[in-house]
Design a protein around this motif. Sequence first.
Motif, mmCIF file in Angstrom:
data_model
loop_
_atom_site.group_PDB
_atom_site.id
_atom_site.type_symbol
_atom_site.label_atom_id
_atom_site.label_comp_id
_atom_site.label_asym_id
_atom_site.label_seq_id
_atom_site.Cartn_x
_atom_site.Cartn_y
_atom_site.Cartn_z
ATOM 1 N N ASN A 82 2.462 1.815 -3.436
ATOM 2 C CA ASN A 82 1.502 2.363 -4.386
ATOM 3 C C ASN A 82 1.214 3.824 -4.102
ATOM 4 O O ASN A 82 1.045 4.629 -5.025
ATOM 5 C CB ASN A 82 0.204 1.557 -4.343
ATOM 6 N N SER A 83 1.178 4.189 -2.815
ATOM 7 C CA SER A 83 0.949 5.595 -2.449
ATOM 8 C C SER A 83 2.097 6.466 -2.906
ATOM 9 O O SER A 83 1.899 7.594 -3.384
ATOM 10 C CB SER A 83 0.755 5.715 -0.932
ATOM 11 N N ASP A 84 3.326 5.952 -2.756
ATOM 12 C CA ASP A 84 4.500 6.705 -3.171
ATOM 13 C C ASP A 84 4.515 6.944 -4.676
ATOM 14 O O ASP A 84 4.939 8.011 -5.157
ATOM 15 C CB ASP A 84 5.786 5.975 -2.742
ATOM 16 N N LYS A 85 4.039 5.961 -5.426
ATOM 17 C CA LYS A 85 3.998 6.088 -6.879
ATOM 18 C C LYS A 85 3.013 7.161 -7.325
ATOM 19 O O LYS A 85 3.234 7.867 -8.277
ATOM 20 C CB LYS A 85 3.604 4.754 -7.523
ATOM 21 N N ASN A 86 1.929 7.247 -6.555
ATOM 22 C CA ASN A 86 0.879 8.208 -6.907
ATOM 23 C C ASN A 86 1.178 9.607 -6.371
ATOM 24 O O ASN A 86 0.538 10.559 -6.715
ATOM 25 C CB ASN A 86 -0.478 7.735 -6.370
ATOM 26 N N HIS A 135 0.821 -1.201 0.000
ATOM 27 C CA HIS A 135 0.000 0.000 0.000
ATOM 28 C C HIS A 135 0.861 1.260 0.000
ATOM 29 O O HIS A 135 0.589 2.230 -0.720
ATOM 30 C CB HIS A 135 -0.929 -0.012 1.218
ATOM 31 N N GLN A 136 1.935 1.235 0.816
ATOM 32 C CA GLN A 136 2.827 2.373 0.898
ATOM 33 C C GLN A 136 3.538 2.610 -0.431
ATOM 34 O O GLN A 136 3.688 3.743 -0.880
ATOM 35 C CB GLN A 136 3.866 2.151 2.000
#
Length: 294
Positions: free
Chosen positions: A290-294, A287-288
């Motif tokens: 994916n958040s960093d990518k966004n 989750h982290q």
Amino acid sequence: MIKKAVIPAAGLGTRFLPATKAQPKEMLPIIDTPTIQYVVQEAVDSGIEDILIITGKGKRAIEDHFDRNFELEERLQEKEEAMYWEMRKLSEMANIYFIRQKEIIGLGDAIYYARQHTGNEPFAVLLGDTIMDSVIPVTQQLSDIYAQYHSSVIAVETVPADKVNRYGIVGGKSISDSILQLDQLIEKPSIESAPSNLAIAGRYILTPEIFKAIEETPKGKNNELQLTDAMLNLLKTENIYSHTIEGKRYDIGNKLDFLKTTVEFALRRKEFADPFYQFLQEIVASHQANSDKN
């Protein structure tokens, strides 16, 4: 000693639809154990001998759960003896009785159905969608205080001051570190007007005088008869105390808290605590990322 308990379990469970369309919310499992089984176990561990469960339409599964299933027991006895004895224990936990609340018009109305069962005795009330985790059962904690003061006792817990408007809040004179003699009970007060940050926590010891107080209490918001309003009436004629619980309350009445409770209880189970913890770490890391990518 308190020997009788009432467990209100008639609510519609609308916050868990569609899961509760055909099953009671109190039967939603925390892993493999229905919520209401934890509640009944707390009552039994507190020395309760007779339990009245207030149900409603579509709640037959609760009765079936605490009844015997001879066909299932026979099959388990042949193949899984440990589970066989666990199933037998369910029907022998206590003397469990059931009555239907004909119309869902508030907790006060539900409690009123218990007047013949409890008679002229004090009794415990345990909300059917609230689990308590404590060394000494919370109902036992309240029972001990009742033995000292011979008056109604409400379990309370400390909540953040900016969230008092979500709960029934009590106020009163401090008797000890954990006990108040109450002079206020306010359902969902504004943050500015709340007398404390002590919220009613779903466990009570009530004297039989509560039934007269319920009779004299008019219906309130949403045309419902609230137990809090009836206890305010009771406060006019007898003392009521609150006890800040030693333990943790799990509110299974909403989805987020239900999920949190499931995770906490899963991490305590030896058979899968370690792999489940590893899984959670992997999920959080993913989750982290994916958040960093966004």
